[in-house]
Design a protein around this motif. Sequence first.
Motif, short mmCIF file in Angstrom:
data_model
loop_
_atom_site.label_atom_id
_atom_site.label_comp_id
_atom_site.label_asym_id
_atom_site.label_seq_id
_atom_site.Cartn_x
_atom_site.Cartn_y
_atom_site.Cartn_z
N ALA A 8 44.76 -4.05 -11.77
CA ALA A 8 45.99 -4.72 -12.21
C ALA A 8 46.89 -3.74 -12.97
CB ALA A 8 45.64 -5.91 -13.08
N LEU A 9 46.30 -2.88 -13.79
CA LEU A 9 47.09 -1.89 -14.52
C LEU A 9 47.79 -0.94 -13.54
CD1 LEU A 9 44.59 -1.05 -17.41
CD2 LEU A 9 46.78 -2.25 -17.64
N LYS A 10 47.03 -0.51 -12.52
CA LYS A 10 47.62 0.40 -11.52
C LYS A 10 48.75 -0.27 -10.76
CE LYS A 10 43.74 3.51 -10.76
NZ LYS A 10 42.84 4.11 -9.78
N GLU A 11 48.60 -1.56 -10.48
CA GLU A 11 49.67 -2.28 -9.77
C GLU A 11 50.95 -2.30 -10.61
OE1 GLU A 11 51.76 -4.02 -6.94
OE2 GLU A 11 49.72 -3.30 -6.67
N ARG A 12 50.82 -2.56 -11.91
CA ARG A 12 52.00 -2.56 -12.79
C ARG A 12 52.61 -1.17 -12.89
NH1 ARG A 12 51.03 -6.59 -17.91
NH2 ARG A 12 50.61 -8.46 -16.70
N LEU A 13 51.77 -0.14 -12.91
CA LEU A 13 52.29 1.24 -12.96
C LEU A 13 53.06 1.58 -11.68
CD1 LEU A 13 49.23 3.05 -14.56
CD2 LEU A 13 51.52 2.90 -15.53
N VAL A 20 49.41 6.62 -11.29
CA VAL A 20 48.35 5.62 -11.38
C VAL A 20 46.97 6.25 -11.57
CG1 VAL A 20 49.59 3.89 -10.06
CG2 VAL A 20 48.11 5.52 -8.87
N SER A 21 46.90 7.56 -11.75
CA SER A 21 45.61 8.21 -11.90
C SER A 21 45.24 8.29 -13.38
CB SER A 21 45.65 9.62 -11.30
OG SER A 21 46.61 10.40 -11.98
N LEU A 27 46.08 4.67 -18.52
CA LEU A 27 46.95 3.70 -17.82
C LEU A 27 47.63 2.78 -18.83
CD1 LEU A 27 44.58 2.72 -14.86
CD2 LEU A 27 46.24 4.57 -14.95
N ILE A 28 46.88 2.31 -19.83
CA ILE A 28 47.44 1.42 -20.86
C ILE A 28 48.50 2.18 -21.66
CG2 ILE A 28 46.87 0.17 -22.99
CD1 ILE A 28 44.15 -0.49 -21.71
N GLU A 29 48.22 3.44 -21.96
CA GLU A 29 49.19 4.24 -22.72
C GLU A 29 50.50 4.40 -21.95
OE1 GLU A 29 49.57 8.83 -24.22
OE2 GLU A 29 47.59 7.90 -24.27
N ARG A 30 50.40 4.63 -20.64
CA ARG A 30 51.62 4.77 -19.83
C ARG A 30 52.40 3.46 -19.77
NH1 ARG A 30 48.56 7.15 -15.32
NH2 ARG A 30 47.86 9.02 -16.35
#
Length: 118
Positions: A8-13, A20-21, A27-30
């Motif tokens: 889900a985090l990657k999808e939002r990114l 997304v890596s 991922l949360i920080e980005r």
Amino acid sequence: LASLTVAALKERLRERGLRVSGRKADLIERLSAPLSSPSPGPPPPLPPPPRAPRRPNSARPNVPIDATPRKAGAAGPGARRLRAASWNVAGLRGLLRREEGRSTLRRLGDEEGVDGLM
């Protein structure tokens, strides 16, 4: 954001156009970074490599005449001397591409008495 799965985090990114890596914490920080910061895009295209300088045409417009004195009739009575001019292949091709070069070759035959081109 910590309760979301990595997928889900990657999808939002991806929706924001961000990388997304990385680990879940990355991922949360980005995602928590302000949206006003520009996302890294593709690198700018490289400038074309410099062109090699052109070599000057190696053909000479005038053929030097051999000034060595010759004995009259050294080749025998009634013999005709053959006058030849030589060019390297690249120089001859360069001459033939331009009208100025073709006229130089004609002049060699007409005015200079050159019988053959090697």
